[in-house]
Scaffold this motif. Structure first.
Motif, PDB file in Angstrom:
ATOM      1  N   ARG A  20     -48.529  87.556 115.782  1.00 35.11           N
ATOM      2  CA  ARG A  20     -49.094  87.098 116.568  1.00 35.11           C
ATOM      3  C   ARG A  20     -50.265  85.922 116.466  1.00 35.11           C
ATOM      4  NH1 ARG A  20     -46.961  88.342 121.693  1.00 35.11           N
ATOM      5  NH2 ARG A  20     -48.911  88.456 122.796  1.00 35.11           N
ATOM      6  N   MET A  21     -50.737  85.933 115.433  1.00 30.47           N
ATOM      7  CA  MET A  21     -51.490  85.042 114.875  1.00 30.47           C
ATOM      8  C   MET A  21     -50.762  83.675 114.757  1.00 30.47           C
ATOM      9  SD  MET A  21     -54.537  86.780 112.519  1.00 30.47           S
ATOM     10  CE  MET A  21     -55.301  85.396 112.207  1.00 30.47           C
ATOM     11  N   LYS A  22     -49.531  83.980 114.076  1.00 30.53           N
ATOM     12  CA  LYS A  22     -48.502  82.714 113.793  1.00 30.53           C
ATOM     13  C   LYS A  22     -48.227  82.260 115.233  1.00 30.53           C
ATOM     14  CE  LYS A  22     -46.846  84.537 109.346  1.00 30.53           C
ATOM     15  NZ  LYS A  22     -45.646  85.091 108.708  1.00 30.53           N
ATOM     16  N   ASP A  23     -48.236  82.999 116.292  1.00 34.55           N
ATOM     17  CA  ASP A  23     -47.758  82.453 117.554  1.00 34.55           C
ATOM     18  C   ASP A  23     -48.922  81.866 118.324  1.00 34.55           C
ATOM     19  OD1 ASP A  23     -45.274  83.711 117.239  1.00 34.55           O
ATOM     20  OD2 ASP A  23     -45.528  85.542 118.411  1.00 34.55           O
ATOM     21  N   GLY A  24     -50.013  81.608 117.583  1.00 32.69           N
ATOM     22  CA  GLY A  24     -51.021  80.919 118.472  1.00 32.69           C
ATOM     23  C   GLY A  24     -52.297  81.782 118.904  1.00 32.69           C
ATOM     24  N   ARG A  25     -52.095  82.980 118.810  1.00 29.31           N
ATOM     25  CA  ARG A  25     -52.979  83.986 119.417  1.00 29.31           C
ATOM     26  C   ARG A  25     -54.140  84.110 118.126  1.00 29.31           C
ATOM     27  NH1 ARG A  25     -52.276  85.837 124.544  1.00 29.31           N
ATOM     28  NH2 ARG A  25     -50.135  85.973 124.960  1.00 29.31           N
ATOM     29  N   THR A  26     -55.384  84.113 118.770  1.00 32.52           N
ATOM     30  CA  THR A  26     -56.539  84.670 117.859  1.00 32.52           C
ATOM     31  C   THR A  26     -56.383  86.138 117.571  1.00 32.52           C
ATOM     32  OG1 THR A  26     -57.946  85.118 119.622  1.00 32.52           O
ATOM     33  CG2 THR A  26     -57.999  82.940 118.998  1.00 32.52           C
ATOM     34  N   LYS A  27     -57.153  86.412 116.371  1.00 38.04           N
ATOM     35  CA  LYS A  27     -57.178  87.715 115.950  1.00 38.04           C
ATOM     36  C   LYS A  27     -57.707  88.917 117.051  1.00 38.04           C
ATOM     37  CE  LYS A  27     -58.266  90.960 112.083  1.00 38.04           C
ATOM     38  NZ  LYS A  27     -59.097  90.602 110.782  1.00 38.04           N
ATOM     39  N   LYS A  28     -58.762  88.259 117.793  1.00 40.87           N
ATOM     40  CA  LYS A  28     -59.449  88.992 118.844  1.00 40.87           C
ATOM     41  C   LYS A  28     -58.206  89.433 119.999  1.00 40.87           C
ATOM     42  CE  LYS A  28     -63.491  88.449 119.671  1.00 40.87           C
ATOM     43  NZ  LYS A  28     -64.899  87.829 120.218  1.00 40.87           N
ATOM     44  N   GLU A  29     -57.464  88.231 120.457  1.00 46.59           N
ATOM     45  CA  GLU A  29     -56.461  88.554 121.329  1.00 46.59           C
ATOM     46  C   GLU A  29     -55.238  89.459 120.818  1.00 46.59           C
ATOM     47  OE1 GLU A  29     -56.763  84.035 123.370  1.00 46.59           O
ATOM     48  OE2 GLU A  29     -55.667  84.482 121.966  1.00 46.59           O
ATOM     49  N   ALA A  30     -54.838  89.318 119.612  1.00 49.76           N
ATOM     50  CA  ALA A  30     -53.958  90.149 119.113  1.00 49.76           C
ATOM     51  C   ALA A  30     -54.328  91.834 119.187  1.00 49.76           C
ATOM     52  CB  ALA A  30     -53.660  89.845 117.670  1.00 49.76           C
ATOM     53  N   VAL A  31     -55.688  92.068 119.022  1.00 50.57           N
ATOM     54  CA  VAL A  31     -56.309  93.487 118.971  1.00 50.57           C
ATOM     55  C   VAL A  31     -56.485  93.716 120.269  1.00 50.57           C
ATOM     56  CG1 VAL A  31     -58.460  94.793 118.753  1.00 50.57           C
ATOM     57  CG2 VAL A  31     -57.606  92.872 116.793  1.00 50.57           C
ATOM     58  N   ARG A  32     -56.543  92.785 121.279  1.00 47.94           N
ATOM     59  CA  ARG A  32     -56.541  93.409 122.630  1.00 47.94           C
ATOM     60  C   ARG A  32     -55.116  93.571 123.148  1.00 47.94           C
ATOM     61  NH1 ARG A  32     -60.125  88.229 124.872  1.00 47.94           N
ATOM     62  NH2 ARG A  32     -62.185  88.878 123.939  1.00 47.94           N
TER      63      ARG A  32
ATOM     64  N   MET B 288     -55.195  98.809 111.358  1.00 48.69           N
ATOM     65  CA  MET B 288     -55.062  97.593 110.853  1.00 48.69           C
ATOM     66  C   MET B 288     -55.336  97.664 109.402  1.00 48.69           C
ATOM     67  SD  MET B 288     -57.257  95.139 113.829  1.00 48.69           S
ATOM     68  CE  MET B 288     -57.422  93.944 112.474  1.00 48.69           C
ATOM     69  N   VAL B 289     -56.251  98.661 108.664  1.00 51.89           N
ATOM     70  CA  VAL B 289     -56.319  99.067 107.276  1.00 51.89           C
ATOM     71  C   VAL B 289     -55.450  99.677 106.692  1.00 51.89           C
ATOM     72  CG1 VAL B 289     -57.973  99.943 105.901  1.00 51.89           C
ATOM     73  CG2 VAL B 289     -58.753  98.971 107.867  1.00 51.89           C
ATOM     74  N   ASN B 290     -54.762 100.779 107.407  1.00 49.60           N
ATOM     75  CA  ASN B 290     -53.700 101.225 106.628  1.00 49.60           C
ATOM     76  C   ASN B 290     -52.039 101.577 107.146  1.00 49.60           C
ATOM     77  OD1 ASN B 290     -53.797 103.052 109.031  1.00 49.60           O
ATOM     78  ND2 ASN B 290     -55.190 104.279 108.020  1.00 49.60           N
ATOM     79  N   ASP B 291     -52.101 100.949 108.456  1.00 47.45           N
ATOM     80  CA  ASP B 291     -50.519 100.844 109.145  1.00 47.45           C
ATOM     81  C   ASP B 291     -49.833  99.173 108.834  1.00 47.45           C
ATOM     82  OD1 ASP B 291     -48.359 101.395 110.390  1.00 47.45           O
ATOM     83  OD2 ASP B 291     -49.339 101.388 112.337  1.00 47.45           O
ATOM     84  N   PRO B 292     -48.794  99.432 108.096  1.00 43.17           N
ATOM     85  CA  PRO B 292     -48.127  98.191 107.814  1.00 43.17           C
ATOM     86  C   PRO B 292     -47.281  97.555 109.108  1.00 43.17           C
ATOM     87  CG  PRO B 292     -47.405  99.650 106.149  1.00 43.17           C
ATOM     88  CD  PRO B 292     -48.270 100.324 107.396  1.00 43.17           C
ATOM     89  N   ARG B 293     -47.151  98.325 109.899  1.00 36.63           N
ATOM     90  CA  ARG B 293     -46.642  97.891 111.288  1.00 36.63           C
ATOM     91  C   ARG B 293     -47.656  97.055 112.118  1.00 36.63           C
ATOM     92  NH1 ARG B 293     -44.391 102.349 114.922  1.00 36.63           N
ATOM     93  NH2 ARG B 293     -46.625 103.258 114.401  1.00 36.63           N
ATOM     94  N   THR B 294     -48.976  97.594 112.085  1.00 35.47           N
ATOM     95  CA  THR B 294     -50.024  97.002 112.909  1.00 35.47           C
ATOM     96  C   THR B 294     -50.393  95.792 112.215  1.00 35.47           C
ATOM     97  OG1 THR B 294     -50.932  99.063 113.662  1.00 35.47           O
ATOM     98  CG2 THR B 294     -52.577  97.381 113.812  1.00 35.47           C
ATOM     99  N   GLN B 295     -50.260  95.660 110.900  1.00 36.00           N
ATOM    100  CA  GLN B 295     -50.748  94.549 110.005  1.00 36.00           C
ATOM    101  C   GLN B 295     -49.741  93.405 110.217  1.00 36.00           C
ATOM    102  OE1 GLN B 295     -50.862  96.028 106.148  1.00 36.00           O
ATOM    103  NE2 GLN B 295     -52.717  97.172 106.235  1.00 36.00           N
ATOM    104  N   HIS B 296     -48.374  93.789 110.407  1.00 34.50           N
ATOM    105  CA  HIS B 296     -47.544  92.774 110.642  1.00 34.50           C
ATOM    106  C   HIS B 296     -47.511  92.262 111.954  1.00 34.50           C
ATOM    107  CE1 HIS B 296     -43.393  90.987 110.503  1.00 34.50           C
ATOM    108  NE2 HIS B 296     -43.348  91.538 111.743  1.00 34.50           N
ATOM    109  N   TYR B 297     -48.134  93.027 112.899  1.00 31.77           N
ATOM    110  CA  TYR B 297     -48.019  92.728 114.391  1.00 31.77           C
ATOM    111  C   TYR B 297     -49.188  91.651 114.491  1.00 31.77           C
ATOM    112  CZ  TYR B 297     -48.778  92.569 119.209  1.00 31.77           C
ATOM    113  OH  TYR B 297     -49.107  92.367 120.769  1.00 31.77           O
ATOM    114  N   ILE B 298     -50.225  91.911 113.821  1.00 33.17           N
ATOM    115  CA  ILE B 298     -51.496  91.011 113.825  1.00 33.17           C
ATOM    116  C   ILE B 298     -51.126  89.631 113.234  1.00 33.17           C
ATOM    117  CG2 ILE B 298     -53.611  90.465 112.865  1.00 33.17           C
ATOM    118  CD1 ILE B 298     -53.897  92.722 115.058  1.00 33.17           C
ATOM    119  N   GLU B 299     -50.237  89.581 112.213  1.00 27.70           N
ATOM    120  CA  GLU B 299     -49.824  88.398 111.667  1.00 27.70           C
ATOM    121  C   GLU B 299     -48.966  87.609 112.443  1.00 27.70           C
ATOM    122  OE1 GLU B 299     -48.172  89.405 107.737  1.00 27.70           O
ATOM    123  OE2 GLU B 299     -50.092  90.120 106.948  1.00 27.70           O
TER     124      GLU B 299
END
Length: 352
Positions: free
Chosen positions: A316-328, A303-314
């Motif tokens: 999933r959060m736009k889809d209504g998921r929380t950050k914790k759910e996206a991490v899971r 989440m700190v150094n990988d752009p793909r992971t950062q994009h995925y988190i963003e």
């Protein structure tokens, strides 16, 4: 007319303890052939196996506690190429209704193995991964004791005489350890002198434990690089993370038949909680929690150094998921990537 005698196929069950193992033998029809107790020594393991083989060909043995009291017996059986499955302790409700005894538990272990209720193959515990496990035990203990010593030092400094407290209160812990470890005991028995003595004792203990941790880390790094170089190459995987994952998989990771099995072992596979018209899944709180934590550390690093992971988190959060759910969700994906990097025999797997 001559009838050919067919050798019986034997399933064993063992209830393990510190000083004695209680074994039960079943034939292929599930009939109980005998119950016997054996000592938990190398000679006792040999006698137990010889006793089982006296009834016929031993096909499978269910052992309760393959990672604790049954570890030695499990290694002996696996060295004789006998399949061993891990048996969970009996159901508490059944135990409350039927009572509890060692022979009863041994028979229950044999029936669980024979009936397919126990399917998890036991870890072999005979290679580099077992060496990592024992080193991690010592490392965890050293780190915990070091933290305890440092916390005790901070507590002593907060209540120390004003002169000593003013000297140490605003310093970093590393400077405190350096200064306190060099205190000299003058033989006096006043509060200041004895507080310095206590701080010196704790500081030297913390420094000694820190050296222990560094030595263990060097050994772990060499073992991990030798055992799983592909795993070390995965983004976000360091020595501590890799060793935790390898310990969860065991010295014989080919026992894990698919990446879904590995995900369940790590506690990152969601559990079906559907009922009626409601279709949903819930968080899996079981599995190896150290392996689960290792997967979390991989995700957190990415989440700190990988752009793909950062994009995925963003996304999933736009889809209504929380950050914790996206991490899971990411932990489940990472488990699939990690599984592919485990050192294993490809011929023993359904899914490469």
């Amino acid at each position: 007319m001559t009838m050919t005698t067919i050798a019986r196929r034997i399933t064993g069950g063992v209830d393990t303890h510190l000083d004695v193992n209680v074994a039960a033998a079943l034939d292929e029809r599930g009939a109980l052939l005998g119950i016997e107790s054996f000592s938990t020594t190398a000679a006792g393991y040999r006698r137990l196996l010889h006793w089982l083989e006296s009834f016929g060909t031993v096909e499978l043995v269910g052992v309760e506690g393959t990672g604790s009291y049954g570890a030695g017996l499990t290694r002996h059986l696996l060295s004789r190429e006998i399949a061993v499955v891990e048996v969970d302790r009996p159901n508490r409700q059944r135990r409350r209704l039927a009572g509890k005894s060692d022979p009863h538990d041994a028979v229950a272990a044999a029936r669980a193995a024979q009936g397919g209720d126990a399917t998890g193959l036991a870890k072999s515990r005979d290679g580099n991964v077992e060496a990592m496990r024992v080193l991690r035990v010592a490392r965890f203990s050293a780190r915990r004791s070091r933290t305890q010593a440092i916390n005790q030092m901070r507590s002593l400094i907060s209540t120390a005489p004003d002169e000593l407290r003013a000297e140490l209160r605003d310093l970093s812990i590393y400077k405190i350890l350096t200064i306190a470890s060099a205190y000299r005991y003058t033989g006096r028995t006043d509060v200041t002198t004895l507080t310095k003595l206590a701080l010196r004792t704790l500081a030297r203990r913390a420094l000694s434990l820190e050296e222990e941790v560094k030595e263990i880390d060097r050994l772990l790094k060499a073992l991990v690089n030798e055992t799983a170089p592909e795993l070390c190459a995965v983004d976000g995987v360091g020595t501590d993370v890799a060793s935790a994952i390898l310990v969860a998989a065991g010295d014989n990771p080919e026992r894990l038949k698919s990446e879904a099995t590995f995900a369940k072992l790590c506690g990152v596979s969601p559990l079906d909680a559907s009922s009626g018209k409601q279709v949903r899944h819930r968080l899996n709180r079981s599995g190896d929690r150290q392996a689960n934590s290792a997967l979390w550390h991989i995700v957190f690093t990415r989440m700190v150094n990988d752009p793909r992971t950062q994009h995925y988190i963003e996304r999933r959060m736009k889809d209504g998921r929380t950050k914790k759910e996206a991490v899971r969700c990411l932990k489940r994906y990472v488990s699939r990537e990690v599984f592919a990097a485990l050192p294993r025999s490809q011929f023993g797997l359904d899914n490469p």
